[in-house]
Design a protein around this motif. Structure first.
Motif, PDB file in Angstrom:
ATOM      1  N   THR A 179      -6.793 -12.790   4.002  1.00  0.00           N
ATOM      2  CA  THR A 179      -6.004 -11.677   4.542  1.00  0.00           C
ATOM      3  C   THR A 179      -4.642 -11.612   3.853  1.00  0.00           C
ATOM      4  O   THR A 179      -4.052 -10.558   3.743  1.00  0.00           O
ATOM      5  N   PHE A 180      -4.141 -12.764   3.407  1.00  0.00           N
ATOM      6  CA  PHE A 180      -2.873 -12.719   2.669  1.00  0.00           C
ATOM      7  C   PHE A 180      -3.054 -13.362   1.304  1.00  0.00           C
ATOM      8  O   PHE A 180      -3.927 -14.204   1.101  1.00  0.00           O
ATOM      9  N   TYR A 184       3.797  -5.876   3.981  1.00  0.00           N
ATOM     10  CA  TYR A 184       4.196  -6.899   4.955  1.00  0.00           C
ATOM     11  C   TYR A 184       4.332  -8.205   4.193  1.00  0.00           C
ATOM     12  O   TYR A 184       3.346  -8.897   3.947  1.00  0.00           O
ATOM     13  N   LEU A 230       0.538  -9.718   3.391  1.00  0.00           N
ATOM     14  CA  LEU A 230      -0.723  -9.292   4.016  1.00  0.00           C
ATOM     15  C   LEU A 230      -1.310  -8.201   3.123  1.00  0.00           C
ATOM     16  O   LEU A 230      -0.588  -7.260   2.765  1.00  0.00           O
ATOM     17  N   ARG A 231      -2.592  -8.307   2.777  1.00  0.00           N
ATOM     18  CA  ARG A 231      -3.139  -7.381   1.771  1.00  0.00           C
ATOM     19  C   ARG A 231      -2.960  -5.920   2.197  1.00  0.00           C
ATOM     20  O   ARG A 231      -3.380  -5.539   3.299  1.00  0.00           O
ATOM     21  N   GLN A 273      -2.043  -1.530  10.693  1.00  0.00           N
ATOM     22  CA  GLN A 273      -3.243  -2.324  10.390  1.00  0.00           C
ATOM     23  C   GLN A 273      -4.413  -1.357  10.441  1.00  0.00           C
ATOM     24  O   GLN A 273      -4.598  -0.665  11.452  1.00  0.00           O
TER      25      GLN A 273
END
Ligand code: HAM
Length: 435
Positions: free
Chosen positions: A45-46, A68, A80-81, A125
């Motif tokens: 996710t990151f 982010y 965060l992607r 998100q």
């Protein structure tokens, strides 16, 4: 504000009543991709912030304004992607997949994060379904990837879809085009927003998707990238169009599509429905792998926003499958009956039936009310007298009819009833409606 009971702006909770729709959409899209040879990939996710600066481009809104980014406890900058392509390209390089048998075809469903102004269809998100194909450079790949996006959306029953395609050329033709764009925008420099004045030096194409109305108006008169394509890029784009026509996929050419991320080369496309922001966007990217330090392998892909997709499907009245219903609710009265209800429930679940029994210690009346509320197909009440006689009444909830069922032979008798009774009743009901 009650911060403990309020979700962060731009995020959503997906409740059990909605998730079957999400599962259905995800399953349908992933299995359409599997028909084309795509296997699912899952990445973190990151990622290191640098990946997005290099990959997505430091003159894009996504990188400049929407990431982010934070420093972790080890003093590393991570993000965060905001999208999937850069992370997947990184994973393909790191795991040596770009040296293996090509083309490499991967699909994905995951969350992405962009600090955007939250509004309907635009979240901080959100979730994407997407695919990436590496190693195939010919126009037939572009047509195949576009066809996959198109067919996936058709399978979901979406209507009024429009596909717009464009080519933004390769670095060779882009150099000429940038010169022309700079000359055009230079004349109106003073009218441009501050960000676009900076873009004028670094990446004038980014001015074309500026959200400011003044820049948008000026951009309308800008030179068109299609007029600057080199011979190879023009041939490639023409072939893509021929293949789409051959596959009966309707499209328009829209020179205004330049996409908001820097990695694209040649074919770019978007799929939309009228009056709604783009549902799907994608294109070819020639230099990303090299840019990240990997081999010289081209990629092409797209991503669809699942929130938007599902919202439009609901608006258009598309079909969703019925969520799994409760086959049987076993109500009970007294401790011994509750134990028997639990034993039977467990046995039936092992056979694949969706069965529930009371967990709340409620009255039989309240239990039956609950059975109705959850839409149980059948119900049964167990008490001391049922345990003593070894027989209970199995009630078909839709018709209210009940018949005795043996507790000792519960499973085979219930199975027969499910196969004959329920389906016979359902067929009879359907016949009545037809008449
Ligand atoms: P993108 O156009 O930035 O492309 O995003 C793809 C899709 O994600 C959009 O068409 C939209 O449906 C959805 N989306 C984007 N931002 C939001 C948001 N804030 N809220 C809700 N939905 C959103 C990409 O991300 C590229 N990585 C696509 C790609 C893959 N190109 C090549 N391979």
């Amino acid at each position: 504000m009650a911060i403990l009971t309020t979700r962060p702006r731009g995020t959503n909770d997906f409740l059990p009543a909605e998730t079957p729709r999400w599962q259905y959409v995800e399953r349908t899209l992933l299995s359409t991709a599997a028909l084309y040879g795509y296997g699912e990939i899952r990445t973190p996710t990151f990622e290191h912030t640098e990946l997005f600066l290099r990959g997505v481009g430091d003159t894009t809104d996504v990188v400049n304004k929407e990431m982010y980014t934070f420093t972790d406890k080890g003093d590393r900058s991570v993000t965060l992607r905001p999208e999937g392509t850069a992370g997947i390209c990184r994973a393909a390089i790191e795991n040596g997949l770009l040296g293996d048998a090509l083309p490499l075809k991967v699909s994905y469903v995951f969350n992405c994060f962009r600090y955007e102004k939250a509004q309907r269809g635009r979240y901080r998100q959100f979730h994407q379904f997407g695919v990436e194909c590496y190693g195939a450079t010919g126009p037939v790949t572009d047509a195949e990837v576009i066809s996959l996006a198109w067919e996936g959306m058709q399978t979901l029953g979406l209507k009024d879809l429009t596909l717009a395609v464009n080519s933004i050329g390769c670095p060779t033709c882009r150099a000429e085009y940038h010169k022309a764009l700079r000359a055009y925008f230079e004349r109106r420099r003073e009218e441009l927003c501050e960000t676009c004045r900076e873009r004028l030096e670094k990446n004038p194409m980014r001015i074309l998707d500026c959200k400011s109305p003044v820049c948008g108006e000026i951009a309308k008169g800008a030179p068109r990238v299609l007029d600057y394509l080199c011979g190879d890029c023009r041939d490639h784009f023409e072939k893509v169009q021929t293949l789409l026509k051959d596959a009966d996929i309707p499209f328009t050419i829209d020179a205004g599509i330049v996409r908001g991320l820097d990695y694209y080369t040649r074919t770019v496309f978007e799929i939309s429905v009228p009056g709604f922001p783009a549902l799907c966007g994608g294109g070819r990217y020639g230099g990303l792998s090299r840019q990240l330090g990997g081999p010289d392998v081209e990629g092409i892909g797209f991503a669809m926003g699942l929130e938007r997709l599902i919202m439009v499907m609901e608006q258009q009245g598309c079909d969703f499958p019925e969520p799994q219903q409760c086959d049987l609710y076993i109500a009970s009265m007294g401790e011994a009956a509750a134990e028997e209800a639990f034993r039977l429930t467990t046995q039936l679940r092992r056979e694949g039936y969706a069965v529930q029994c009371d967990l709340m210690g409620r009255s039989v009346k309240a239990q039956m009310k609950y059975a109705n509320k959850i839409g149980a197909l059948y119900s049964m009440v167990l008490g001391d007298s049922e345990l003593q006689s070894g027989s209970a009444q199995l009630k078909q909830m839709a018709t209210g009819t009940a018949k005795p069922i043996s507790l000792a032979h519960f499973l085979p008798e219930f199975e027969t009833e499910m196969q004959n009774g329920w389906f016979a009743a359902a067929a009879e009901a359907a016949e009545k409606i037809d008449r």
